[in-house]
Write a protein that holds these residues in place. Structure first.
Motif, PDB file in Angstrom:
ATOM      1  N   ILE A  54       0.847  -1.189   0.000  1.00  0.00           N
ATOM      2  CA  ILE A  54       0.000   0.000   0.000  1.00  0.00           C
ATOM      3  C   ILE A  54       0.886   1.244   0.000  1.00  0.00           C
ATOM      4  CG2 ILE A  54      -1.684   1.341   1.313  1.00  0.00           C
ATOM      5  CD1 ILE A  54      -2.833  -1.332   2.315  1.00  0.00           C
ATOM      6  N   ILE A  55       0.684   2.087  -0.991  1.00  0.00           N
ATOM      7  CA  ILE A  55       1.404   3.352  -1.058  1.00  0.00           C
ATOM      8  C   ILE A  55       0.598   4.386  -0.278  1.00  0.00           C
ATOM      9  CG2 ILE A  55       2.330   5.149  -2.564  1.00  0.00           C
ATOM     10  CD1 ILE A  55       2.459   3.068  -4.818  1.00  0.00           C
ATOM     11  N   LYS A  56       1.164   4.838   0.824  1.00  0.00           N
ATOM     12  CA  LYS A  56       0.446   5.802   1.660  1.00  0.00           C
ATOM     13  C   LYS A  56       0.635   7.231   1.167  1.00  0.00           C
ATOM     14  CE  LYS A  56       0.011   3.270   5.974  1.00  0.00           C
ATOM     15  NZ  LYS A  56       0.159   3.352   7.449  1.00  0.00           N
ATOM     16  N   LYS A  57       1.749   7.458   0.497  1.00  0.00           N
ATOM     17  CA  LYS A  57       1.983   8.782  -0.063  1.00  0.00           C
ATOM     18  C   LYS A  57       2.613   8.623  -1.440  1.00  0.00           C
ATOM     19  CE  LYS A  57       4.811  12.940   0.321  1.00  0.00           C
ATOM     20  NZ  LYS A  57       5.942  13.589   1.035  1.00  0.00           N
ATOM     21  N   GLN A  58       1.893   9.028  -2.472  1.00  0.00           N
ATOM     22  CA  GLN A  58       2.439   9.031  -3.820  1.00  0.00           C
ATOM     23  C   GLN A  58       3.295  10.278  -4.020  1.00  0.00           C
ATOM     24  OE1 GLN A  58      -1.070   6.651  -6.301  1.00  0.00           O
ATOM     25  NE2 GLN A  58      -0.374   8.650  -6.989  1.00  0.00           N
TER      26      GLN A  58
END
Length: 330
Positions: A54-58
């Protein structure tokens, strides 16, 4: 493609800005002395026990130049940079699967290095090479904004990184074998297809030699697939919070899922240097079909096929039987 299964990773939560000084003169890269500024993404590695991270901040994608220092492109089982002059005369360069943003994913480098030393030959050095998508954190950091163009550039940069390594090792008289498994196997086939500097041998495991249409049918629809018993396509929706990471994976994979049964026909001089390993229970890519067998047999390309092997076991098979084959050529 194989699910990204989390084992023993600590949380990878970065939220800073990096500045690097470019020293590269490569085409399509930053010019020398240019400062490249980029952000580091936040990727929660605790989140991927069964699916994608899961990418929490792109972050925005930024082209980051690749070092010309090959010792910083290779790493050993302790994830330390490699002094190429200290390597043994024969070097196996491992190109891992995935694709993932991590090096030495699931600790495979240590596992395979131990296997090589104990079961294949103590006279080989076993190292892994970085790939552009794990070298440049903004590739996976771009998440949903990752485009086909970014994926194509990333894969082409990885091919250049591999070639840079092969050239460097051969310049100091090393015998070089490229070992690609899963996603890495497509890198090796693409490397051959792009007429890169020839290695001494290519070990290609857990792969397909033609485009598998199911990936092109379902990946764009945010659906993942597996192959039950190596044949029956099973479709599963990718969870919403995993789609940003999945988007990068599918872009990178679809870029080099090609019909190598046609593309490689003009590379016949490389055929004796190639060894494939396939498993009949490959749930990640499916078992190879008759036209792929025909390509191998008609062109006298060496391979092993075990009806009972799954995706993972093919890498052991190619190390055992592939290296036995290459030793007969000496």
């Amino acid at each position: 493609m194989k699910k990204l299964k989390q084992l023993f990773f600590l949380s990878f939560i970065f939220s800073s800005v990096f500045l690097i000084e470019s020293c590269s003169n490569d085409d399509n890269s930053s010019t020398e002395d240019e400062t490249v500024i980029y952000e580091l993404p936040e990727i929660d590695e605790q989140s991927s026990s069964e699916g994608y991270f899961i990418i929490k901040k792109q972050v925005p994608y930024v082209k980051i130049p690749v070092t010309n220092d090959v010792s910083k492109l290779l790493y050993d089982k302790d994830e330390k940079d490699v002094n190429t002059k200290e390597l043994k005369d024969t070097v196996l360069v491992y190109i891992q699967g995935g694709p993932v943003h991590l090096i030495n994913y699931q600790g495979m480098l240590s596992i395979l290095d131990n296997y090589v030393q104990e079961s294949v030959s103590k006279n080989y050095s076993f190292v892994e090479i970085r790939q552009y998508h794990d070298y440049n954190p903004t590739v996976f950091g771009s998440g949903t904004t990752c485009t086909d163009q970014i994926a194509e550039y990333s894969n082409s940069q990885t091919l250049d990184m591999i070639e840079k390594t092969v050239k460097s090792l051969k310049s100091i008289n090393k015998v070089v074998y490229l070992l690609g498994h899963s996603n890495g196997s497509f890198m090796v086939q693409d490397y051959i297809n792009n007429n890169k500097t020839s290695a001494d041998g290519y070990l290609i495991a857990g792969t397909r030699i033609k485009k598998v249409q199911a990936f092109f049918d379902y990946y764009p629809k945010d659906k993942d697939i597996t192959f039950t018993n190596g044949t029956d396509v099973t479709v599963k929706d990718v969870p919403t919070d995993e789609i940003p990471y999945f988007n990068v994976v599918r872009k990178l994979q679809l870029n080099h899922f090609k019909d190598y049964t046609s593309l490689l026909l003009s590379k016949s001089t490389q055929f004796p240097k190639m060894y494939y390993a396939f498993g009949g229970q490959d749930i990640n890519l499916g078992k190879i079909e008759q036209d792929e067998f025909d390509f191998l047999n008609n062109n006298k390309i060496n391979y092993s096929y075990n009806e009972y092997y799954d995706h993972s076991w093919t890498i052991i098979d190619v190390l055992d039987n592939g290296m036995k084959y290459f030793r007969t050529l000496k």
